[in-house]
Design an enzyme around this catalytic site. Structure first.
Site, mmCIF file in Angstrom:
data_model
loop_
_atom_site.group_PDB
_atom_site.id
_atom_site.type_symbol
_atom_site.label_atom_id
_atom_site.label_comp_id
_atom_site.label_asym_id
_atom_site.label_seq_id
_atom_site.Cartn_x
_atom_site.Cartn_y
_atom_site.Cartn_z
ATOM 1 C CE LYS A 103 -10.493 -22.418 93.847
ATOM 2 N NZ LYS A 103 -9.496 -22.426 94.571
ATOM 3 N NE ARG A 148 -17.858 -24.176 106.790
ATOM 4 C CZ ARG A 148 -16.664 -25.005 106.587
ATOM 5 N NH1 ARG A 148 -15.795 -25.594 108.171
ATOM 6 N NH2 ARG A 148 -16.199 -25.828 105.782
#
Length: 448
Positions: free
Chosen positions: A158, A291
């Site tokens: 990743k 967020r």
């Protein structure tokens, strides 16, 4: 309290933030590219400023244009919304350096959590379990091969700087390491400008479980339960529900406690989401989103708490108005992400909306900026609406969702509404028996 907030985003999320501001008596400033001049968030805001041409790099990602817009309109604060600059630490720093409040976490937290390796180190230090894998970036293919030999296949490579499936490759056999490592680094460089990758054990059939958090500047942290985001295509969430049908009461309390305790130890501020892979009763931290999340409405549905309102309150320095014991969870909620895409091929479908009729009725919410006559531009993300349905039980929620999709009309463009109707009609979904690869497998074998 703030008197005026500039919303540094577009579409349904800009409209969602505007609504929260309006109910709090706060004026709003909309920003828009030239192609978004007729957008609904622009029409409803108290003021609007054009910040550049259609390409996002020249408008919604133009930090100097955004700060100039905030300056000339006299805004007190800037809300970054979702996507674009919402997890850009440099933007958060510049906002506060120019005298505006940033409605989000500190730049330091954004920076640490935006680096997957640094995030894993931070939460591990706080006692959170992570998927077995590399301790940091894997610098050479030789290191990659050694790690595969140590933890065994399958292994996931990743990108340290990204998400959304970019720079992500699966190694099913040690002979695949060289090629998949090279491809992952190449994709990571192209997508994020950073070719660093790390590696972790590839779990067979995990669920994607995330916990919604809120922290104030006084050291108080609460969680609002978990969401199950396992219905995914190409690592992008398609359907989410809260609470997860896979967890029992003890597991639910365990993951909520783990997430909130870690956020407190890190000194986190604002809303955030800790994401986990869940398999065989174990939770493994994978990342933290610093967020607001696209799927926040289902948490609002089962808690009755306006997360955007709370996000704004915390940014003013106000303390939380409640403790963990005050938060209750009632009923069940499911969200379907409606994209302007062909529901069979997933090809983008921008264009003019010739007819629009949202689903309605008790327990039904539609977050969108669409209206009849609006032209969906080909320039930005294809998400055009979110259908959020609530019921006293999961079965009631499913029945209401099926009815809501049937009456939701968006004509002139193709959308993924037919796909959602097929997904929620599958026996595995009805029974809550799915994992993060379920949808991909159904699409691959043609059984959906």
């Amino acid at each position: 309290m703030f008197e005026k907030i500039l919303i540094a985003n577009r579409g349904e999320i800009a409209l969602r933030i505007h609504r929260a501001c309006r109910e709090m008596g706060i004026k709003t400033v909309a920003v828009h590219s030239t192609i978004d001049a007729d957008a609904m968030h622009v029409r409803l805001a108290d003021e609007s400023v054009c910040i550049g041409p259609a390409p996002a790099r020249d408008s919604y990602l133009n930090i100097h244009a955004l700060l100039s817009a905030a300056t000339i309109t006299g805004a007190d604060a800037i809300h970054p919304g979702i996507g674009f600059l919402s997890e850009n630490a440099n933007f958060a720093e510049m906002v506060e350096e120019h005298g505006f409040a940033f409605i989000g976490p500190t730049a330091d937290h954004i920076r640490v959590m935006g680096d997957k390796v640094a995030a894993k180190r931070a939460v591990t230090g706080a006692g959170l379990p992570v998927v077995p894998g590399s301790d940091g970036a894997v610098a050479t293919v030789e290191e990659a091969r050694a790690l595969v030999q140590r933890i065994g296949c399958p292994v996931l490579i990743k990108a340290t700087a990204g998400g959304g499936g970019k720079g992500m490759k699966v190694v099913n056999h040690i002979d695949e390491v060289d090629e998949q490592y090279r491809l992952a680094r190449s994709e990571a460089k192209a997508a994020f400008g950073n070719d660093e990758v790390y590696m972790e054990k590839y779990l067979a059939r995990p669920r994607h479980i995330e916990v919604q958090l809120l922290a104030d500047t006084h050291g108080n942290v609460v969680h609002f339960g978990e969401r199950d985001c396992s219905i995914q295509r190409r690592h992008q969430k398609v359907v989410e529900e809260a609470p997860s049908p896979a967890l029992n009461k003890q597991e639910r309390e365990k993951v909520g406690m783990l997430a909130s305790r870690t956020a407190k130890l890190l000194g986190y501020r604002g809303v955030g989401t800790m994401e986990f892979l869940y398999e065989d009763g174990n939770f493994y931290f994978i990342e933290m989103n610093t967020r607001l999340q696209v799927e926040h409405p289902i948490t609002e549905a089962i808690t009755g708490i306006d997360l955007v309102r709370e996000q704004i309150r915390v940014a003013t320095g106000a303390p939380l108005g409640y403790t963990q014991e005050d938060i209750t969870f009632e009923g069940h909620a499911i969200e379907c992400r409606v994209n302007a895409e062909d529901p069979d091929t997933f090809a983008p479908s921008p264009g003019k909306v010739v007819a629009y009729h949202p689903a309605g009725g008790l327990g039904v919410r539609v977050d969108t900026a669409l209206y009849a006559g609006y032209s969906v531009p080909p320039t930005y993300d294809s998400l055009v609406a979110k259908l959020i349905v609530y019921g006293a039980t999961r079965n009631e929620c499913l029945m209401r969702l099926r009815r809501s999709i049937e009456e939701f009309v968006i004509d002139g463009i193709k959308t993924t509404l037919p796909l959602h109707q097929r997904i929620i009609s599958q026996n595995e979904f009805i029974d809550g028996q799915y994992d993060i690869r379920w949808l991909e497998n159904k699409l691959k074998d043609g059984s959906l």
